[in-house]
Design an enzyme around this catalytic site. Structure first.
Site, PDB file in Angstrom:
ATOM      1  N   GLN A   1       0.488  -6.591  -3.616  1.00 54.09           N
ATOM      2  CA  GLN A   1      -0.631  -6.850  -2.701  1.00 54.09           C
ATOM      3  C   GLN A   1      -1.737  -5.827  -2.929  1.00 54.09           C
ATOM      4  O   GLN A   1      -2.793  -5.906  -2.313  1.00 54.09           O
ATOM      5  CB  GLN A   1      -0.148  -6.738  -1.242  1.00 54.09           C
ATOM      6  CG  GLN A   1       0.958  -7.714  -0.894  1.00 54.09           C
ATOM      7  CD  GLN A   1       1.649  -7.333   0.407  1.00 54.09           C
ATOM      8  OE1 GLN A   1       1.191  -7.700   1.487  1.00 54.09           O
ATOM      9  NE2 GLN A   1       2.733  -6.585   0.321  1.00 54.09           N
TER      10      GLN A   1
ATOM     11  N   THR B   1       0.451   5.663  -1.556  1.00 58.25           N
ATOM     12  CA  THR B   1       0.086   6.786  -0.674  1.00 58.25           C
ATOM     13  C   THR B   1       0.318   8.121  -1.383  1.00 58.25           C
ATOM     14  O   THR B   1      -0.470   9.058  -1.210  1.00 58.25           O
ATOM     15  CB  THR B   1       0.852   6.753   0.670  1.00 58.25           C
ATOM     16  OG1 THR B   1       2.243   6.638   0.416  1.00 58.25           O
ATOM     17  CG2 THR B   1       0.406   5.587   1.533  1.00 58.25           C
TER      18      THR B   1
ATOM     19  N   HIS C   1      -3.469 -10.201  -3.999  1.00 56.94           N
ATOM     20  CA  HIS C   1      -4.692 -10.000  -3.207  1.00 56.94           C
ATOM     21  C   HIS C   1      -5.897  -9.667  -4.081  1.00 56.94           C
ATOM     22  O   HIS C   1      -6.870  -9.092  -3.612  1.00 56.94           O
ATOM     23  CB  HIS C   1      -4.467  -8.910  -2.147  1.00 56.94           C
ATOM     24  CG  HIS C   1      -3.530  -9.348  -1.055  1.00 56.94           C
ATOM     25  ND1 HIS C   1      -3.007  -8.503  -0.111  1.00 56.94           N
ATOM     26  CD2 HIS C   1      -3.033 -10.572  -0.756  1.00 56.94           C
ATOM     27  CE1 HIS C   1      -2.222  -9.175   0.718  1.00 56.94           C
ATOM     28  NE2 HIS C   1      -2.211 -10.433   0.344  1.00 56.94           N
TER      29      HIS C   1
ATOM     30  N   CYS D   1     -22.198 -19.013  -9.852  1.00 59.37           N
ATOM     31  CA  CYS D   1     -22.180 -19.312 -11.295  1.00 59.37           C
ATOM     32  C   CYS D   1     -21.017 -18.677 -12.029  1.00 59.37           C
ATOM     33  O   CYS D   1     -20.824 -18.925 -13.219  1.00 59.37           O
ATOM     34  CB  CYS D   1     -23.500 -18.886 -11.940  1.00 59.37           C
ATOM     35  SG  CYS D   1     -23.663 -17.089 -12.091  1.00 59.37           S
TER      36      CYS D   1
ATOM     37  N   PHE E   1      -2.667   0.926   5.066  1.00 61.60           N
ATOM     38  CA  PHE E   1      -3.504   0.290   6.088  1.00 61.60           C
ATOM     39  C   PHE E   1      -3.009   0.557   7.504  1.00 61.60           C
ATOM     40  O   PHE E   1      -3.790   0.904   8.391  1.00 61.60           O
ATOM     41  CB  PHE E   1      -3.556  -1.233   5.850  1.00 61.60           C
ATOM     42  CG  PHE E   1      -4.288  -1.586   4.588  1.00 61.60           C
ATOM     43  CD1 PHE E   1      -5.670  -1.694   4.578  1.00 61.60           C
ATOM     44  CD2 PHE E   1      -3.605  -1.782   3.397  1.00 61.60           C
ATOM     45  CE1 PHE E   1      -6.358  -1.992   3.415  1.00 61.60           C
ATOM     46  CE2 PHE E   1      -4.279  -2.080   2.223  1.00 61.60           C
ATOM     47  CZ  PHE E   1      -5.659  -2.186   2.232  1.00 61.60           C
TER      48      PHE E   1
ATOM     49  N   ALA F   1       0.809  -1.224   0.000  1.00 60.40           N
ATOM     50  CA  ALA F   1       0.000   0.000   0.000  1.00 60.40           C
ATOM     51  C   ALA F   1       0.844   1.277   0.000  1.00 60.40           C
ATOM     52  O   ALA F   1       0.380   2.317  -0.459  1.00 60.40           O
ATOM     53  CB  ALA F   1      -0.948  -0.012   1.197  1.00 60.40           C
TER      54      ALA F   1
ATOM     55  N   CYS G   1     -28.756 -15.623 -10.720  1.00 60.06           N
ATOM     56  CA  CYS G   1     -28.866 -17.019 -10.246  1.00 60.06           C
ATOM     57  C   CYS G   1     -29.155 -17.083  -8.752  1.00 60.06           C
ATOM     58  O   CYS G   1     -29.359 -18.157  -8.195  1.00 60.06           O
ATOM     59  CB  CYS G   1     -27.583 -17.795 -10.572  1.00 60.06           C
ATOM     60  SG  CYS G   1     -26.259 -17.575  -9.380  1.00 60.06           S
TER      61      CYS G   1
ATOM     62  N   CYS H   1     -26.781 -11.799  -7.955  1.00 60.09           N
ATOM     63  CA  CYS H   1     -26.741 -12.298  -9.331  1.00 60.09           C
ATOM     64  C   CYS H   1     -28.124 -12.847  -9.729  1.00 60.09           C
ATOM     65  O   CYS H   1     -28.932 -13.203  -8.866  1.00 60.09           O
ATOM     66  CB  CYS H   1     -25.691 -13.407  -9.373  1.00 60.09           C
ATOM     67  SG  CYS H   1     -25.515 -14.238 -10.939  1.00 60.09           S
TER      68      CYS H   1
ATOM     69  N   VAL I   1       8.974   5.879  -1.408  1.00 62.06           N
ATOM     70  CA  VAL I   1       9.174   5.117  -2.647  1.00 62.06           C
ATOM     71  C   VAL I   1       9.101   6.032  -3.870  1.00 62.06           C
ATOM     72  O   VAL I   1       9.784   5.784  -4.866  1.00 62.06           O
ATOM     73  CB  VAL I   1       8.147   3.967  -2.790  1.00 62.06           C
ATOM     74  CG1 VAL I   1       8.430   2.852  -1.795  1.00 62.06           C
ATOM     75  CG2 VAL I   1       6.718   4.475  -2.652  1.00 62.06           C
TER      76      VAL I   1
END
Ligand code: OAD
Length: 248
Positions: free
Chosen positions: A100, A26, A118, A129, A33, A22, A153, A151, A234
């Site tokens: 992730q 930013t 993830h 389905c 998180f 994460a 279904c 859905c 980063v």
């Protein structure tokens, strides 16, 4: 931290693999998180379990859409950290990008060899389905008063993100493990490296002889074992590395 030794290791390596979290996003305006003021301060982690999706789908969906509202704001765009990884790949210096993140920003920045550990936050799938719909369609249904997006279904759509208590997508995990085993340089960036099994990938890389680089503002559990640790943003460090690699 001097980017040169990291750039040199990348330029010398046959196979370079990155793992992101994460912290990559930013600078794009998405909170992470676990930092102070992060999403787990605003939301209760326990709201996002597979058990709650099954037991209380309407409440689960309402919370999921609230949290992911941060990710899919129209203002959100890739930042120089995403761009740097895309540049390394297009220059032939990054072989796989394990992430992730579910925000889709690596793809938007032009990275191609992205493995979504993830899942992705852009679509939802009916577990009964297999019908898949854009998350926006699920949002419209919830906002128009439907309890939980259902859905035709009868199944309740589940977002294509990995929930707590759920297994990671098997092929993504296998591919990531294989990449960690063969990497000469393994670069972990913008992740607290606390959530298994993704957080075990640097360990796999180290056991197989990789040079480990960790770029993260907070200290991680790999601080003592990494070859290079840069506790820097980063969006500053990765572009500096990519610029240097391009010059070598
Ligand atoms: P975390 O929030 O746990 O960690 C993000 C890390 O990025 C923190 O250690 C910050 O210090 C660092 N950071 C933040 N901004 C940064 C910046 N600009 N430059 C450098 N470092 C920065 O996020 P993840 O490690 O991605 O799971 O969390 C892993 C998983 O936990 C997520 O994928 C999510 C969450 O529960 C699921 O949704 C399944």
């Amino acid at each position: 931290t001097d980017p040169d030794p990291v750039a040199a290791a990348i330029a010398d390596a046959d196979e370079v693999v990155a793992l992101t979290g994460a912290g990559l996003s930013t600078a794009s305006g998405i909170p992470d998180f676990r930092s102070e003021g992060g999403l787990w301060d605003e939301f209760d982690e326990r709201a996002f379990t597979i058990g709650r999706y099954r037991a209380q789908p309407a409440r689960f969906w309402s919370d999921w859409l609230d949290l992911h509202g941060h990710f899919f704001d129209s203002e959100v765009a890739p930042n120089p950290a995403h761009d740097a990884l895309a540049r390394l790949e297009s220059g032939g210096h990054l072989d796989a990008l394990l992430t992730q993140n579910v925000d889709g920003l690596h793809l938007e920045a032009g990275s191609e060899s992205v493995v979504h550990l993830h899942g992705t936050g852009t679509r939802a799938t009916c577990p009964d389905c297999g019908t898949s719909i854009p998350v926006e369609a699920a949002r419209d249904r919830v906002e128009s008063g439907e309890d939980a997006p259902t859905c035709d279904c009868g199944g309740v759509y589940k977002p294509d993100t990995v929930l707590f208590g759920e297994r990671l997508p098997g092929t993504a995990l296998q591919e990531s493990n294989r990449r960690a085993e063969t990497a000469d340089v393994f670069l972990a960036a913008g992740s607290s490296l606390t959530v298994d099994p993704a957080s075990l990938l640097p360990d796999t890389a180290l056991r197989n002889g990789a040079t480990l680089v960790v770029v993260n503002l907070d200290r991680t559990r790999y601080a003592g074992r990494a070859d290079h640790v840069a506790r820097e943003p980063v969006e500053e460090f990765l572009p500096a590395v990519a610029d240097r690699v391009a010059e070598l």
